[in-house]
Every structure is written in C-alpha cells, then in structure tokens.
Design a protein around this motif. Structure first.
Motif, short mmCIF file in Angstrom:
data_model
loop_
_atom_site.label_atom_id
_atom_site.label_comp_id
_atom_site.label_asym_id
_atom_site.label_seq_id
_atom_site.Cartn_x
_atom_site.Cartn_y
_atom_site.Cartn_z
N ASN A 65 0.83 -1.20 0.00
CA ASN A 65 0.00 0.00 0.00
C ASN A 65 0.87 1.26 0.00
N ILE A 66 1.91 1.26 0.81
CA ILE A 66 2.82 2.41 0.87
C ILE A 66 3.45 2.64 -0.50
N ASP A 67 3.91 1.58 -1.13
CA ASP A 67 4.51 1.68 -2.46
C ASP A 67 3.51 2.28 -3.45
N LEU A 68 2.30 1.75 -3.47
CA LEU A 68 1.26 2.23 -4.39
C LEU A 68 0.93 3.70 -4.14
N LEU A 69 0.71 4.06 -2.89
CA LEU A 69 0.35 5.44 -2.57
C LEU A 69 1.47 6.42 -2.92
N LEU A 70 2.69 6.05 -2.63
CA LEU A 70 3.81 6.92 -2.97
C LEU A 70 3.88 7.15 -4.48
N ARG A 71 3.70 6.08 -5.25
CA ARG A 71 3.71 6.23 -6.71
C ARG A 71 2.56 7.12 -7.18
N GLU A 72 1.39 6.97 -6.56
CA GLU A 72 0.26 7.82 -6.92
C GLU A 72 0.54 9.29 -6.61
N CYS A 73 1.38 9.54 -5.64
CA CYS A 73 1.72 10.90 -5.24
C CYS A 73 2.91 11.47 -6.00
N GLY A 74 3.55 10.65 -6.84
CA GLY A 74 4.72 11.11 -7.59
C GLY A 74 6.03 10.88 -6.89
N SER A 75 6.03 10.05 -5.87
CA SER A 75 7.24 9.71 -5.15
C SER A 75 7.50 8.22 -5.34
N LYS A 76 8.37 7.67 -4.52
CA LYS A 76 8.63 6.23 -4.56
C LYS A 76 9.30 5.80 -3.27
N LEU A 77 9.41 4.50 -3.10
CA LEU A 77 9.94 3.97 -1.84
C LEU A 77 11.31 4.53 -1.47
N ASP A 78 12.19 4.72 -2.44
CA ASP A 78 13.53 5.19 -2.07
C ASP A 78 13.57 6.66 -1.71
N GLU A 79 12.42 7.33 -1.71
CA GLU A 79 12.32 8.72 -1.25
C GLU A 79 11.77 8.81 0.18
N ILE A 80 11.54 7.65 0.82
CA ILE A 80 11.06 7.64 2.21
C ILE A 80 12.14 8.22 3.13
N VAL A 81 11.69 9.10 4.02
CA VAL A 81 12.62 9.68 4.99
C VAL A 81 12.31 9.25 6.42
N LYS A 82 11.06 8.85 6.69
CA LYS A 82 10.66 8.50 8.07
C LYS A 82 9.57 7.45 8.02
N ILE A 83 9.70 6.46 8.87
CA ILE A 83 8.69 5.42 9.03
C ILE A 83 8.40 5.27 10.53
N THR A 84 7.14 5.08 10.85
CA THR A 84 6.75 4.73 12.21
C THR A 84 6.00 3.40 12.13
N VAL A 85 6.40 2.47 12.99
CA VAL A 85 5.81 1.13 13.02
C VAL A 85 5.11 0.93 14.35
N TYR A 86 3.86 0.50 14.29
CA TYR A 86 3.07 0.22 15.49
C TYR A 86 2.80 -1.29 15.51
N LEU A 87 3.22 -1.96 16.57
CA LEU A 87 3.02 -3.40 16.73
C LEU A 87 2.11 -3.64 17.94
N THR A 88 1.25 -4.63 17.84
CA THR A 88 0.40 -4.95 18.99
C THR A 88 1.05 -5.99 19.90
N ASP A 89 2.22 -6.50 19.50
CA ASP A 89 2.94 -7.49 20.31
C ASP A 89 4.42 -7.38 19.96
N ILE A 90 5.29 -7.29 20.93
CA ILE A 90 6.73 -7.17 20.69
C ILE A 90 7.27 -8.36 19.88
N ARG A 91 6.62 -9.51 19.99
CA ARG A 91 7.08 -10.69 19.23
C ARG A 91 6.89 -10.52 17.73
N PHE A 92 6.14 -9.52 17.31
CA PHE A 92 5.92 -9.27 15.88
C PHE A 92 7.05 -8.46 15.25
N ARG A 93 7.96 -7.96 16.09
CA ARG A 93 9.02 -7.08 15.57
C ARG A 93 9.85 -7.74 14.48
#
Length: 150
Positions: A65-93
C-alpha cells in the motif's frame, strides 16, 4: 491550495461498526512532502482485511500500500525519509522488520517503533506509516499526473 488529498474517504465507510464520521485521506501531498496514513493489512480499493492472524502478511500488504500510494503521489519507496511502526505485540518485531527490510533494502531512513495495546481494528496486528519527499525534478510532473487522474 497548497495541499492535495489523495484517496479521500470517510471513516463511516471504513469503520461502519463505529459511530464515526471523519473525512480523511490515505495521503496528503504538501509541496514536496508526502504524508501517508498508517497502512495496515487492508486492500485500499475493497477495504477487505488481508492476512488476518498473520503479521507478516499484514506487513507485506502495508508495504505494498505504501509503495502504491507513494507512486500515486509522484514519489517512490527510495524517497522515504521517516517510518513509524506500530506493533500490537513485541514478538511481531522480527517478522515485520524482515518484510520491511526486503522492501527498503539499502535505504537508510529514520524509524520509530512502538508497541501499542491495540490498533483501530482488533484484527490489525501492525500499522506502518511513512513520510517521503518528491524530488524537485519530478514535482511538477507528479502534480500534472495527479491532476490528470482527477
């Protein structure tokens, strides 16, 4: 307008079981910066949940989804500068970060990871949001493509 909203929607459509009615967007382009809504294991077009019970499958969908949305916006994955990850369990890391590592190999972005008690839906195990830039050489072209898609 300085901002452009990509894939606008109302929360009443996404969360019909909840008494909500907020106007949101999957992405906002503000000048040369793309702000994405947190992405989960959900198909952007059908709103169907993907990978219920499997955090790696949900992370895979979130990254797609992130890849698709970035392309729709005129950007791409290698232009990512910040990511935030939310996990509901530390074992999912580990499974989540393995998926992200495949999608973002060689990209040195900044990241924040949080373990939270729950996400907006109980079946969602991971949520990933991102910010990216649109390089100056693609900015005008990207705006024209978005305008033509309207």
């Amino acid at each position: 307008m300085v901002h452009e909203r990509i894939r606008p929607f109302n929360t009443a459509d996404t969360y019909p079981e909840q008494d909500l009615s907020n106007d949101l967007a999957q992405a906002v382009v503000a000048r040369d910066t793309v702000y994405l809504r947190g992405q989960v294991g959900q198909d952007l077009d059908t709103r169907a949940n993907v990978g219920v019970g499997d955090v790696a499958v949900q992370a895979e969908r979130a990254m797609a989804n992130i890849d698709l949305l970035l392309r729709e916006c005129g950007s791409k994955l290698d232009e990512i500068v910040k990511i935030t990850v939310y996990l509901t369990d530390i074992r999912f890391r580990e499974p989540v970060y393995r998926v992200m590592g495949r999608w973002l190999k060689g990209l040195h972005y900044v990241s924040t990871g949080l373990v939270v008690s729950a996400l907006a839906r109980p079946e969602w195990l991971v949520e990933i949001d991102a910010m990216a830039v649109i390089p100056a050489e693609r900015s005008a072209e990207a705006a024209a493509v978005r305008e033509a898609a309207r």
